[in-house]
Scaffold this active site. Structure first.
Site, PDB file in Angstrom:
ATOM      1  N   ASP A 133     -23.319  31.345  47.855  1.00  0.00           N
ATOM      2  CA  ASP A 133     -21.316  30.862  48.106  1.00  0.00           C
ATOM      3  C   ASP A 133     -20.589  31.013  47.396  1.00  0.00           C
ATOM      4  O   ASP A 133     -19.484  31.141  47.462  1.00  0.00           O
ATOM      5  CB  ASP A 133     -21.887  28.476  48.614  1.00  0.00           C
ATOM      6  CG  ASP A 133     -22.810  27.880  49.339  1.00  0.00           C
ATOM      7  OD1 ASP A 133     -22.819  28.529  50.384  1.00  0.00           O
ATOM      8  OD2 ASP A 133     -22.424  26.845  49.575  1.00  0.00           O
ATOM      9  N   ASP A 146     -11.668  24.182  47.056  1.00  0.00           N
ATOM     10  CA  ASP A 146     -11.246  23.811  45.883  1.00  0.00           C
ATOM     11  C   ASP A 146     -10.650  24.081  44.552  1.00  0.00           C
ATOM     12  O   ASP A 146     -10.609  24.830  44.155  1.00  0.00           O
ATOM     13  CB  ASP A 146     -12.054  22.931  45.332  1.00  0.00           C
ATOM     14  CG  ASP A 146     -13.614  23.315  44.915  1.00  0.00           C
ATOM     15  OD1 ASP A 146     -13.181  24.420  43.819  1.00  0.00           O
ATOM     16  OD2 ASP A 146     -14.368  22.802  44.635  1.00  0.00           O
ATOM     17  N   LYS A 155      -5.968   9.416  32.690  1.00  0.00           N
ATOM     18  CA  LYS A 155      -6.348  10.674  31.758  1.00  0.00           C
ATOM     19  C   LYS A 155      -7.986  10.514  31.944  1.00  0.00           C
ATOM     20  O   LYS A 155      -8.544   9.617  32.658  1.00  0.00           O
ATOM     21  CB  LYS A 155      -6.539   9.448  30.897  1.00  0.00           C
ATOM     22  CG  LYS A 155      -6.555  10.801  29.833  1.00  0.00           C
ATOM     23  CD  LYS A 155      -6.547   9.821  28.260  1.00  0.00           C
ATOM     24  CE  LYS A 155      -4.911   8.942  27.724  1.00  0.00           C
ATOM     25  NZ  LYS A 155      -5.599   8.480  26.040  1.00  0.00           N
ATOM     26  N   ASP A 201     -11.072  14.807  32.013  1.00  0.00           N
ATOM     27  CA  ASP A 201     -10.937  15.751  31.850  1.00  0.00           C
ATOM     28  C   ASP A 201     -10.691  16.218  33.454  1.00  0.00           C
ATOM     29  O   ASP A 201     -10.795  17.812  32.418  1.00  0.00           O
ATOM     30  CB  ASP A 201     -13.103  15.623  31.731  1.00  0.00           C
ATOM     31  CG  ASP A 201     -13.071  14.941  30.259  1.00  0.00           C
ATOM     32  OD1 ASP A 201     -13.248  14.909  29.500  1.00  0.00           O
ATOM     33  OD2 ASP A 201     -14.936  15.473  30.574  1.00  0.00           O
ATOM     34  N   GLN A 211     -12.516  30.358  40.118  1.00  0.00           N
ATOM     35  CA  GLN A 211     -12.602  31.158  39.433  1.00  0.00           C
ATOM     36  C   GLN A 211     -11.017  31.070  38.664  1.00  0.00           C
ATOM     37  O   GLN A 211     -10.035  30.560  38.962  1.00  0.00           O
ATOM     38  CB  GLN A 211     -11.697  32.909  40.501  1.00  0.00           C
ATOM     39  CG  GLN A 211     -12.736  32.861  40.786  1.00  0.00           C
ATOM     40  CD  GLN A 211     -14.454  33.565  39.927  1.00  0.00           C
ATOM     41  OE1 GLN A 211     -14.112  34.607  38.730  1.00  0.00           O
ATOM     42  NE2 GLN A 211     -15.652  34.283  40.514  1.00  0.00           N
TER      43      GLN A 211
END
Length: 299
Positions: free
Chosen positions: A81, A156, A183, A185, A255
């Protein structure tokens, strides 16, 4: 912009059509198969290109120019993928269909087995394969109202904290209305195609690939009340970091493309481009879920 030849969403490839090969870079098996596929296509009267930023496959041309990319009628992906998403980036929104063969591990996008490469390609050359549209997402990164860049993704887009930073404080808006201040990560905005990737690993839902929606999923939120949110893809989503968040990374289809600060706003909408996948007429998404994820398996 080159358009895929189609009749009732059936792939049609006249002789002398241009076909590009994108293969998994780090495996000799993919390179060897790419050579065989190139020979097969040339024997059947097609003009074969090697995708950009790859070692040239013997007997093919390097697809480097805009004119060459515009002229492509099909891209064949040999890999996983990640290789498929690299091919999507190469096309830069061109609605050229991609036929993917899985030489990786999971293979949601590269749905065809490499064990049947030539049977599937032969079916494609004889008009026995279908084109299936998949929606894409686009983000504008704005700094004080001015665009810093536009990015398109099939799977995404992710806003995540850097390795040395604290949790990200982010305000999420839908069509200018405040959704929540969270809030976490990080945050994932996934298309239906991308719902089975990072979104699923972060606890988000599986979306049918034809659903006209996005899903927003917080990564490790600092609140038990934060849950994935599904919104219509006609909505405009925006994300603003608060002043306490020094930096965040912005990642498109795996990326990293830029860093974000509290001066930035990320505005996400459905892309004006759709992506076209090549599939067998009897392809069934739920069969794919059962095969790849053991969906509903009680054993």
């Amino acid at each position: 912009m080159a358009k895929a030849a189609s009749s009732k969403n059936t792939l049609i490839l006249p002789e002398k059509s241009s076909v590009a090969l994108v293969y998994r870079l780090e495996t000799g098996k993919a390179v060897a198969l790419a050579k065989k596929v190139a020979d097969y296509l040339k024997e059947n009267g097609y003009v074969v290109f090697t995708g950009p930023d790859q070692k040239l496959i013997p007997g093919t041309k390097a697809a480097k120019t805009k004119k060459q990319l515009d002229a492509l009628k099909l891209v064949i992906v040999l890999g996983g993928d990640g290789t498929y998403l690299r091919a999507v980036r190469i096309l830069e929104g061109r609605n050229i269909p991609i036929l993917g063969f899985n030489m990786g591990s999971l293979g949601f996008l590269t749905a065809h087995s490499s064990d049947h490469t030539f049977e599937v390609i032969e079916a494609a050359l004889h008009g026995k394969m279908e084109l299936r549209p998949r929606s894409m997402i686009v983000a504008q990164v704005l700094r004080k109202g001015r665009s810093r860049g536009e990015f398109h993704a099939l799977n995404d887009m992710v806003i995540e904290r850097g390795s040395m930073s604290q949790l990200i404080n982010t305000s999420i808006y839908s069509d200018k209305f405040l959704v929540s201040e969270v809030k976490a990560d990080g945050f994932i905005v996934a298309s239906p195609s991308g719902s089975t990737a990072y979104n699923l690993a972060a606890g988000g839902p599986i979306l049918h690939p034809e659903s006209p929606v996005f899903v927003v999923t917080a990564v490790a939120p600092h609140s038990l009340t934060s849950r994935p949110l599904i919104v219509p893809d006609k909505s405009t989503l925006s994300f603003k970091l608060d002043g306490k968040t020094a930096k965040a990374h912005f990642i498109v289809d795996g990326q990293k493309v830029t860093e974000l600060s509290a001066d930035d706003e990320v505005v996400v909408t459905r892309s004006c481009y759709d992506h076209w996948m090549v599939r067998e007429p009897e392809h069934n998404y739920f069969t794919l879920l059962r095969e790849k994820l053991k969906f509903g398996d009680r054993s």
